[in-house]
Motif scaffolding. Structure first.
Motif, PDB file in Angstrom:
ATOM      1  N   PRO A   1      -5.739 -13.161 -18.420  1.00 31.53           N
ATOM      2  CA  PRO A   1      -6.898 -14.000 -18.728  1.00 31.53           C
ATOM      3  C   PRO A   1      -7.234 -14.911 -17.516  1.00 31.53           C
ATOM      4  N   TRP A   2      -8.048 -15.842 -17.754  1.00 36.63           N
ATOM      5  CA  TRP A   2      -8.548 -16.619 -16.853  1.00 36.63           C
ATOM      6  C   TRP A   2      -7.866 -18.217 -16.759  1.00 36.63           C
ATOM      7  N   ASN A   3      -7.289 -18.575 -17.742  1.00 32.46           N
ATOM      8  CA  ASN A   3      -6.983 -19.937 -17.988  1.00 32.46           C
ATOM      9  C   ASN A   3      -5.929 -20.550 -17.008  1.00 32.46           C
TER      10      ASN A   3
ATOM     11  N   ILE B   1      -0.192 -16.594 -14.511  1.00 33.19           N
ATOM     12  CA  ILE B   1       0.091 -15.479 -15.332  1.00 33.19           C
ATOM     13  C   ILE B   1      -0.006 -14.217 -14.566  1.00 33.19           C
TER      14      ILE B   1
ATOM     15  N   LYS C   1      -5.565  -6.174 -13.146  1.00 33.23           N
ATOM     16  CA  LYS C   1      -6.961  -6.164 -13.580  1.00 33.23           C
ATOM     17  C   LYS C   1      -7.065  -7.577 -13.979  1.00 33.23           C
TER      18      LYS C   1
ATOM     19  N   GLY D   1     -10.275  -2.625 -18.000  1.00 34.84           N
ATOM     20  CA  GLY D   1      -8.937  -2.958 -18.670  1.00 34.84           C
ATOM     21  C   GLY D   1      -8.588  -1.680 -19.559  1.00 34.84           C
TER      22      GLY D   1
ATOM     23  N   VAL E   1      -5.594   0.811 -19.831  1.00 38.42           N
ATOM     24  CA  VAL E   1      -4.689   1.191 -20.861  1.00 38.42           C
ATOM     25  C   VAL E   1      -4.548   2.538 -21.061  1.00 38.42           C
TER      26      VAL E   1
ATOM     27  N   PHE F   1       0.233  -7.541 -20.864  1.00 32.38           N
ATOM     28  CA  PHE F   1      -1.083  -8.129 -21.257  1.00 32.38           C
ATOM     29  C   PHE F   1      -0.856  -9.321 -21.674  1.00 32.38           C
TER      30      PHE F   1
ATOM     31  N   GLY G   1      -3.629 -12.322 -23.011  1.00 32.67           N
ATOM     32  CA  GLY G   1      -5.128 -12.633 -23.476  1.00 32.67           C
ATOM     33  C   GLY G   1      -5.132 -12.983 -25.114  1.00 32.67           C
TER      34      GLY G   1
ATOM     35  N   GLU H   1       1.408 -10.929 -24.609  1.00 28.27           N
ATOM     36  CA  GLU H   1       1.425 -12.570 -24.471  1.00 28.27           C
ATOM     37  C   GLU H   1       0.014 -12.898 -25.135  1.00 28.27           C
TER      38      GLU H   1
ATOM     39  N   GLY I   1      -2.292 -18.630 -29.697  1.00 27.50           N
ATOM     40  CA  GLY I   1      -1.221 -19.689 -30.218  1.00 27.50           C
ATOM     41  C   GLY I   1      -2.215 -20.690 -31.157  1.00 27.50           C
TER      42      GLY I   1
ATOM     43  N   GLU J   1      -7.420 -20.204 -32.900  1.00 27.63           N
ATOM     44  CA  GLU J   1      -7.294 -20.800 -31.864  1.00 27.63           C
ATOM     45  C   GLU J   1      -8.567 -21.380 -31.266  1.00 27.63           C
TER      46      GLU J   1
ATOM     47  N   PHE K   1       9.534 -17.071 -22.062  1.00 27.31           N
ATOM     48  CA  PHE K   1       8.468 -17.604 -22.902  1.00 27.31           C
ATOM     49  C   PHE K   1       7.651 -16.377 -23.515  1.00 27.31           C
TER      50      PHE K   1
END
Ligand code: NAD
Length: 486
Positions: A159-161, A166, A184, A222, A226, A236, A238, A260, A263, A390, A456
């Motif tokens: 993801p982008w955060n 990551i 990717k 993506g 897969v 993965f 996201g 992952e 949350g 979330e 984690f």
């Protein structure tokens, strides 16, 4: 912009070569201004196919998977090369991710680069073979040896955060383990990945095809990764929704899936805690990177008798943190990644109002880009939409609890189980609460669990498997048991 990104746009890394890809370029937006800062290579299906072929060949036809010493040297070489470009990488990360500058000294950049050294050490020092001794199953005397081997070709989808954190939480252990990788990255943050690809290609001895980086604005690439039977494992990170799709699709070729996901972690304040310290810490926490962190504790559970006081402390703390330019050294709360993401956060605030909650903050500040004010939602139970789903924005939901057991019950009343916090003074009570909350990481009185050697990951719908640490490294290994008659 940084020298790492040419004016004509970033490139893909496929089979050791930097290539433009078959698709057109796509625009890269700075979320703090809403302006386009340049272009990224937009890979098509043929590029993804070529990347998987390259990774397969590098795994099957080279010594990469068998030479742990060489891999360790390559990981350290990559770390040093990245450090040589650290200011350019910082500039890209702030502009592309909207990451506050101060976070680039830690998990947004320098942390994961330093962690390459940890994984280099692991590659060198890991016990690849274990002697299980002699046994006589079915009367046949056998000496048994357990051997760990790399799993093969890894498809890494991110993801982008926290793109560097990551991407490297996958690339570093995967390379240390001896796998080859097709990365990717998210469409919103192509440059962070592409810059690393360029450094790998131009400044390291990592063999062609060992790392392939395929940027695209098409999520379908993506899905292609897969579905491809030549890929042995998908790693993965996201949303839980996409994770579900990934797991279902991977079932067709029965490949290993490591997930992952999202949350909705609880911050529990016990009645013997310093209320002001705990509540202001929790409120500050949801403003960091505008709340765009999967492990941020976004549900604040406080003793019912202190609810109003906690609401007042939280609202004042949140109001004191103004969202602002992420490039400034003092900024904690930058922009959301996109207009779409901001609209999504606002829909959640509307749902809170519709369900009878009080929303304090949540306005759009007078700034260009995709900012939103830190926000407190109060007056709702744990069953409210904003407490169950979330949001991925700077939003804290305040919920009353009726004692330690009730706090545990509420913390666990969630589809997620990624992280959380507990504040209090009595060690026995703290231990009971810690043991009762079903979550992958937990902070007590402000303790920090984030580090290279700390696994984690999530319980329940927050994921499957662990990233980082020895557990994260072993995700990329197969187990072979060899029994020799003697
Ligand atoms: P997302 O699920 O929309 O996308 C993640 C990645 O999956 C992107 O690269 C995307 O292109 C790709 N993708 C989309 N559809 C796909 C498909 N059908 N098949 C294969 N790949 C596909 O997530 P996002 O919006 O980029 O990131 C935010 C989410 O990530 C949040 O839910 C957050 O909690 C989660 N996250 C989790 C962790 C963790 O470690 N648990 C860390 C960071 C973010």
């Amino acid at each position: 912009m940084s020298n790492l990104i040419p004016d004509s746009g970033s490139q893909l890394l496929i089979g050791g070569k930097l290539v433009p890809g078959q698709g057109n370029l796509f625009g890269n937006i700075n979320p703090a201004t809403g302006e386009q800062i340049g272009y990224a290579a937009n890979a098509g299906p043929a590029d993804m196919d070529a990347a998987i072929t390259a990774a397969r060949t590098a795994f099957d036809a080279t010594d990469w998977s068998r030479d742990a010493g060489f891999r360790a040297a390559c990981l350290r070489q990559l770390r040093d090369a990245l450090r040589g470009h650290i200011e350019e990488l910082r500039e890209i990360t702030i502009a592309e991710v909207g990451a506050p500058r101060m976070l680039t000294a830690g998990p947004q950049l320098e942390g994961p680069i330093g962690d390459l050294g940890y994984f280099a050490d692991l590659a060198e020092n890991y016990s690849w073979e274990t002697d299980l001794g002699i046994a006589s199953p079915m009367g046949i005397k056998s000496s048994r040896r357990l051997r760990r081997e790399p799993i093969g070709v890894v498809g890494a989808i991110t993801p982008w955060n926290f793109p560097h954190q990551i991407n490297f939480a996958k690339i570093s252990p995967a390379l240390a383990a001896g796998t080859t990788v097709v990365l990717k990255p998210a469409p919103d943050t192509p440059w962070c990945a592409a810059a690393v690809g360029r450094i790998i290609a131009e400044e390291t001895d990592i063999p062609a095809g060992v790392v392939n980086i395929v940027t695209s604005d098409d999520h379908g690439l993506g899905a292609q990764l897969v579905a491809d039977p030549r890929v042995d494992m998908i790693s993965f990170t996201g949303s839980t929704r996409t994770g579900r799709t990934v797991m279902a699709a991977a079932a067709q070729s029965l490949k290993k899936v490591f997930l992952e996901l999202g949350g909705k972690s609880a911050f529990i304040v016990l009645d013997d805690a310093d209320l002001k310290a705990a509540v202001s810490y929790a409120a500050f926490g949801v403003t960091v990177h505008a709340g765009q962190g999967c492990a941020i504790s976004t549900r604040l559970l406080v003793p019912r008798e202190h609810y109003d006081e906690a609401a007042d402390i939280a609202a004042r703390t949140l109001a004191g943190i103004r969202p602002g330019n992420p490039d400034r050294p003092g900024t904690v709360c930058g922009p959301l990644i996109s207009e779409q993401q901001r609209a999504r956060v606002e829909r959640y605030l509307d749902s809170a109002r519709a369900e009878g909650g009080t929303v304090t903050g949540g306005n759009r500040p007078d700034l260009p880009g995709y900012f939103i004010e830190p926000t407190l939602v109060a007056g709702l139970p744990n069953s409210a939409t904003v407490a169950q789903e979330e949001i991925f924005g700077p939003v804290l939901t305040l919920i009353a609890h009726d004692g330690d057991d009730d706090a545990i019950r509420l913390a666990n009343d969630s589809p997620y189980g990624l992280s959380g916090s507990v504040w209090g003074t009595d060690p026995a009570r703290l231990r009971t609460v810690v043991n009762g909350v079903r979550t992958g990481t937990l902070s007590v009185n402000g303790g920090v669990w984030y580090s290279a050697d700390a696994p984690f990951g999530g319980y329940k719908q927050s994921g499957i498997g662990r990233e980082m640490g020895i557990a994260g490294f072993e995700e990329y290994l197969e187990t072979k048991l060899i029994a020799t008659g003697c």
